[in-house]
Motif scaffolding. Structure first.
Motif, PDB file in Angstrom:
ATOM      1  N   LEU A  46      10.513  27.352 -45.871  1.00 50.38           N
ATOM      2  CA  LEU A  46      11.813  27.901 -46.249  1.00 50.38           C
ATOM      3  C   LEU A  46      12.941  26.908 -45.999  1.00 50.38           C
ATOM      4  O   LEU A  46      12.805  25.994 -45.180  1.00 50.38           O
ATOM      5  CB  LEU A  46      12.096  29.169 -45.428  1.00 50.38           C
ATOM      6  N   THR A  47      14.048  27.129 -46.683  1.00 53.22           N
ATOM      7  CA  THR A  47      15.295  26.436 -46.398  1.00 53.22           C
ATOM      8  C   THR A  47      16.346  27.497 -46.110  1.00 53.22           C
ATOM      9  O   THR A  47      16.100  28.694 -46.309  1.00 53.22           O
ATOM     10  CB  THR A  47      15.766  25.574 -47.591  1.00 53.22           C
ATOM     11  N   SER A  48      17.511  27.079 -45.697  1.00 51.16           N
ATOM     12  CA  SER A  48      18.577  28.053 -45.435  1.00 51.16           C
ATOM     13  C   SER A  48      18.956  28.812 -46.707  1.00 51.16           C
ATOM     14  O   SER A  48      19.448  29.937 -46.629  1.00 51.16           O
ATOM     15  CB  SER A  48      19.795  27.372 -44.816  1.00 51.16           C
ATOM     16  N   GLU A  49      18.693  28.237 -47.867  1.00 55.16           N
ATOM     17  CA  GLU A  49      18.978  28.922 -49.144  1.00 55.16           C
ATOM     18  C   GLU A  49      18.093  30.151 -49.340  1.00 55.16           C
ATOM     19  O   GLU A  49      18.440  31.054 -50.102  1.00 55.16           O
ATOM     20  CB  GLU A  49      18.791  27.962 -50.317  1.00 55.16           C
ATOM     21  N   ASP A  50      16.948  30.188 -48.689  1.00 55.54           N
ATOM     22  CA  ASP A  50      16.018  31.316 -48.811  1.00 55.54           C
ATOM     23  C   ASP A  50      16.374  32.472 -47.883  1.00 55.54           C
ATOM     24  O   ASP A  50      15.817  33.561 -48.027  1.00 55.54           O
ATOM     25  CB  ASP A  50      14.591  30.851 -48.495  1.00 55.54           C
ATOM     26  N   LEU A  51      17.262  32.243 -46.933  1.00 57.45           N
ATOM     27  CA  LEU A  51      17.637  33.275 -45.975  1.00 57.45           C
ATOM     28  C   LEU A  51      18.560  34.309 -46.613  1.00 57.45           C
ATOM     29  O   LEU A  51      19.511  33.954 -47.311  1.00 57.45           O
ATOM     30  CB  LEU A  51      18.336  32.655 -44.764  1.00 57.45           C
ATOM     31  N   ILE A  52      18.276  35.574 -46.346  1.00 57.91           N
ATOM     32  CA  ILE A  52      19.130  36.670 -46.802  1.00 57.91           C
ATOM     33  C   ILE A  52      20.035  37.112 -45.652  1.00 57.91           C
ATOM     34  O   ILE A  52      21.244  37.222 -45.807  1.00 57.91           O
ATOM     35  CB  ILE A  52      18.283  37.855 -47.300  1.00 57.91           C
ATOM     36  N   SER A  53      19.435  37.376 -44.504  1.00 54.63           N
ATOM     37  CA  SER A  53      20.178  37.751 -43.292  1.00 54.63           C
ATOM     38  C   SER A  53      19.286  37.506 -42.091  1.00 54.63           C
ATOM     39  O   SER A  53      18.062  37.452 -42.216  1.00 54.63           O
ATOM     40  CB  SER A  53      20.632  39.215 -43.337  1.00 54.63           C
ATOM     41  N   VAL A  54      19.926  37.384 -40.924  1.00 51.60           N
ATOM     42  CA  VAL A  54      19.173  37.116 -39.699  1.00 51.60           C
ATOM     43  C   VAL A  54      19.740  37.970 -38.568  1.00 51.60           C
ATOM     44  O   VAL A  54      20.941  37.957 -38.322  1.00 51.60           O
ATOM     45  CB  VAL A  54      19.229  35.621 -39.303  1.00 51.60           C
ATOM     46  N   TRP A  55      18.835  38.690 -37.898  1.00 50.53           N
ATOM     47  CA  TRP A  55      19.168  39.466 -36.709  1.00 50.53           C
ATOM     48  C   TRP A  55      18.647  38.720 -35.498  1.00 50.53           C
ATOM     49  O   TRP A  55      17.483  38.308 -35.473  1.00 50.53           O
ATOM     50  CB  TRP A  55      18.466  40.831 -36.743  1.00 50.53           C
ATOM     51  N   PHE A  56      19.491  38.568 -34.507  1.00 48.35           N
ATOM     52  CA  PHE A  56      19.081  38.017 -33.225  1.00 48.35           C
ATOM     53  C   PHE A  56      19.268  39.101 -32.180  1.00 48.35           C
ATOM     54  O   PHE A  56      20.259  39.825 -32.208  1.00 48.35           O
ATOM     55  CB  PHE A  56      19.962  36.830 -32.807  1.00 48.35           C
ATOM     56  N   THR A  57      18.325  39.197 -31.249  1.00 47.30           N
ATOM     57  CA  THR A  57      18.534  40.036 -30.076  1.00 47.30           C
ATOM     58  C   THR A  57      18.290  39.184 -28.843  1.00 47.30           C
ATOM     59  O   THR A  57      17.549  38.196 -28.891  1.00 47.30           O
ATOM     60  CB  THR A  57      17.602  41.273 -30.042  1.00 47.30           C
ATOM     61  N   ALA A  58      18.927  39.574 -27.765  1.00 46.28           N
ATOM     62  CA  ALA A  58      18.750  38.877 -26.493  1.00 46.28           C
ATOM     63  C   ALA A  58      18.580  39.928 -25.406  1.00 46.28           C
ATOM     64  O   ALA A  58      19.178  41.007 -25.468  1.00 46.28           O
ATOM     65  CB  ALA A  58      19.962  37.996 -26.191  1.00 46.28           C
ATOM     66  N   THR A  59      17.764  39.604 -24.424  1.00 42.69           N
ATOM     67  CA  THR A  59      17.583  40.523 -23.305  1.00 42.69           C
ATOM     68  C   THR A  59      18.894  40.611 -22.527  1.00 42.69           C
ATOM     69  O   THR A  59      19.728  39.696 -22.582  1.00 42.69           O
ATOM     70  CB  THR A  59      16.423  40.054 -22.403  1.00 42.69           C
ATOM     71  N   PRO A  60      19.101  41.713 -21.816  1.00 41.33           N
ATOM     72  CA  PRO A  60      20.377  41.943 -21.129  1.00 41.33           C
ATOM     73  C   PRO A  60      20.746  40.911 -20.065  1.00 41.33           C
ATOM     74  O   PRO A  60      21.894  40.853 -19.639  1.00 41.33           O
ATOM     75  CB  PRO A  60      20.196  43.317 -20.484  1.00 41.33           C
ATOM     76  N   ASP A  61      19.806  40.067 -19.672  1.00 49.03           N
ATOM     77  CA  ASP A  61      20.090  39.055 -18.654  1.00 49.03           C
ATOM     78  C   ASP A  61      20.631  37.747 -19.243  1.00 49.03           C
ATOM     79  O   ASP A  61      20.872  36.792 -18.505  1.00 49.03           O
ATOM     80  CB  ASP A  61      18.849  38.788 -17.798  1.00 49.03           C
ATOM     81  N   LEU A  62      20.853  37.695 -20.561  1.00 50.97           N
ATOM     82  CA  LEU A  62      21.415  36.500 -21.203  1.00 50.97           C
ATOM     83  C   LEU A  62      22.880  36.750 -21.557  1.00 50.97           C
ATOM     84  O   LEU A  62      23.187  37.691 -22.289  1.00 50.97           O
ATOM     85  CB  LEU A  62      20.604  36.132 -22.449  1.00 50.97           C
TER      86      LEU A  62
END
Length: 129
Positions: A46-62
């Protein structure tokens, strides 16, 4: 009727991944999330052109930075990104950033490679590649 070259069928696919940070420091988070996003893209062709959306999650200690900031530094600038906090579950692996990327790909679902780096591979042994 003349037949043309085979058309590649592109579909929306979801790619998962995660990385465990060694410490809660902004630069370390940027490095690790950059490595994760680069691996997600490379392993899936893939390239960034193929991305539609991105979800990130982080644990509460970050607390040191937004994981999406690393994606922006990689040049992913015209893709909707969002960050959220993981559930605070007793016994869960600490200092983990997870990603769920929606992409356009010609790969079948079975051809998608989910990326779990380092110790985060223990999170999803069933799909980690």
């Amino acid at each position: 009727m003349t037949e043309g070259p085979e058309q590649r069928v592109r579909a929306v696919r979801a790619v998962r991944g995660a990385v465990q940070l060694e410490r809660d420091e902004a630069e370390h988070m940027r490095e690790q999330v950059s490595e994760l996003m680069t691996a997600v893209l490379e392993r899936n062709g893939l390239t960034s052109e193929d991305l539609i959306s991105v979800w990130f999650t982080a644990t509460p200690d970050l607390h040191s930075d937004f994981p999406a900031a690393a994606a922006r530094k990689l040049g992913i600038v015209d893709v909707p990104l969002i960050c959220a906090q993981e559930l605070d579950i007793e016994g869960a692996m600490p200092r983990v950033v997870r990603v769920l990327a929606h992409v356009e790909s010609d790969r079948p679902k079975s051809g998608i490679q989910h990326v779990y780096l380092g110790a985060a591979g223990a999170l999803r042994k069933d799909i980690a590649q």
